[in-house]
Scaffold this motif. Structure first.
Motif, short mmCIF file in Angstrom:
data_model
loop_
_atom_site.label_atom_id
_atom_site.label_comp_id
_atom_site.label_asym_id
_atom_site.label_seq_id
_atom_site.Cartn_x
_atom_site.Cartn_y
_atom_site.Cartn_z
N LEU A 30 -7.50 -2.90 -2.00
CA LEU A 30 -7.35 -1.45 -2.20
C LEU A 30 -6.00 -1.20 -2.85
CD1 LEU A 30 -8.47 -0.60 1.42
CD2 LEU A 30 -9.89 -0.25 -0.62
N ILE A 31 -6.00 -0.66 -4.06
CA ILE A 31 -4.76 -0.49 -4.82
C ILE A 31 -4.52 1.00 -5.07
CG2 ILE A 31 -3.55 -1.03 -6.96
CD1 ILE A 31 -5.28 -3.56 -7.15
N SER A 32 -3.30 1.44 -4.74
CA SER A 32 -2.94 2.84 -4.88
C SER A 32 -1.43 2.96 -4.99
CB SER A 32 -3.45 3.63 -3.66
OG SER A 32 -2.88 4.93 -3.60
N ARG A 33 -0.96 4.12 -5.40
CA ARG A 33 0.49 4.38 -5.41
C ARG A 33 1.03 4.53 -4.00
NH1 ARG A 33 1.87 9.54 -8.61
NH2 ARG A 33 -0.07 10.24 -7.64
N ALA A 68 0.18 -6.36 -8.56
CA ALA A 68 -0.72 -6.02 -7.46
C ALA A 68 -2.00 -6.84 -7.53
CB ALA A 68 -1.05 -4.53 -7.49
N LEU A 69 -2.56 -7.01 -8.72
CA LEU A 69 -3.78 -7.79 -8.85
C LEU A 69 -3.55 -9.27 -8.55
CD1 LEU A 69 -5.20 -6.00 -12.00
CD2 LEU A 69 -6.22 -5.98 -9.72
N GLU A 70 -2.39 -9.77 -8.91
CA GLU A 70 -2.05 -11.15 -8.55
C GLU A 70 -1.98 -11.30 -7.04
OE1 GLU A 70 1.37 -14.51 -9.60
OE2 GLU A 70 1.68 -12.43 -10.16
N GLU A 71 -1.40 -10.29 -6.37
CA GLU A 71 -1.31 -10.33 -4.91
C GLU A 71 -2.68 -10.24 -4.26
OE1 GLU A 71 1.31 -7.09 -4.16
OE2 GLU A 71 3.13 -8.25 -4.53
N LEU A 76 -6.69 -12.41 -0.89
CA LEU A 76 -8.09 -12.23 -0.54
C LEU A 76 -9.05 -13.17 -1.26
CD1 LEU A 76 -8.18 -8.32 -0.48
CD2 LEU A 76 -8.05 -9.87 1.49
N GLY A 77 -8.63 -13.76 -2.35
CA GLY A 77 -9.51 -14.64 -3.10
C GLY A 77 -9.77 -14.14 -4.50
#
Length: 221
Positions: A30-33, A68-71, A76-77
């Motif tokens: 879940l990605i957000s500011r 964020a996407l790398e994290e 999570l995979g």
């Protein structure tokens, strides 16, 4: 286990998509500011048996999105599905005759630079998943296909994003990566059988699994 990363995750559509994909065994990034908001949503999902974690990013900052996407991948995979669906800021929506070049900077960063950064981050990993696995989903308002004179910033930027998505659909489709767009005219209506978050989440699930079309449009009517 593979992962869906939802950029612009919130309590409406983002939560519904998280539950729909989570029910199928996906982990959910879940990605957000707002870190606190996605952490709270992740806790709700975890209580329902869905593996989820929140990540903070600013879509107007390409490095922030990539990080964020790398994290997400590390935590999570592999990312099998990317959804780009942040809500545009209200100050992007100005009448056409009042819109200056400076007024378009934010919408373009938000709706074009952000998605481009996200796509470049996830596509290499999707290629390793094998053919007919990876999916990139764009979610837009109706101005992506029918510009509105009083929402100039989103009309211009969404149109650019739609063109980018169409080109990706053609190019990545040759590699077995699906790229699709869900266009929602008039906004999301909680509880509505056609425009409620759950109904829209089902459209997005079908775009991922059926892989038979570029665009689904839910009209205002």
């Amino acid at each position: 286990m593979t992962t869906i990363a939802i950029i612009g995750a919130g309590p409406g559509l983002g939560a519904a998509v998280a539950r729909r994909f989570g029910a199928e065994g996906f982990a959910v990034g879940l990605i957000s500011r707002h870190q606190g908001r996605v952490d709270a949503l992740a806790d709700e999902l975890a209580a329902e048996g869905i593996e989820a974690k929140g990540f903070e990013a600013n879509v107007r900052n390409p490095d922030s999105i990539a990080k964020a996407l790398e994290e997400v991948t590390e935590s999570l995979g592999p990312i099998e599905v990317l959804q780009y669906s942040p809500l545009p800021q209200k100050d992007f929506m100005r009448p056409v005759l009042e819109t200056t070049p400076a007024d378009l900077e934010g919408p373009v960063e938000f709706s074009i630079y952000g998605p481009v950064a996200a796509v470049h981050q996830v596509v290499p990993g999707m290629r390793f998943l094998g053919e007919n696995r990876g999916t990139i989903l764009f979610v837009n308002g109706g101005s992506a296909v029918k510009p509105g004179r009083n929402v100039t910033g989103t009309s211009v930027a969404f149109a650019g994003q739609a063109a980018y998505a169409q080109l990706l659909h053609e190019a990545l489709g040759e590699e077995g990566i699906q790229v699709s767009q869900l266009v929602i005219g008039g906004g999301i209506i909680a509880g509505d059988p056609e425009k409620g978050p759950e109904a829209l989440a089902e459209h997005l699930w079908n775009l991922h699994t059926k892989r038979d079309r570029f665009r689904v449009q839910v009209s205002e009517d």
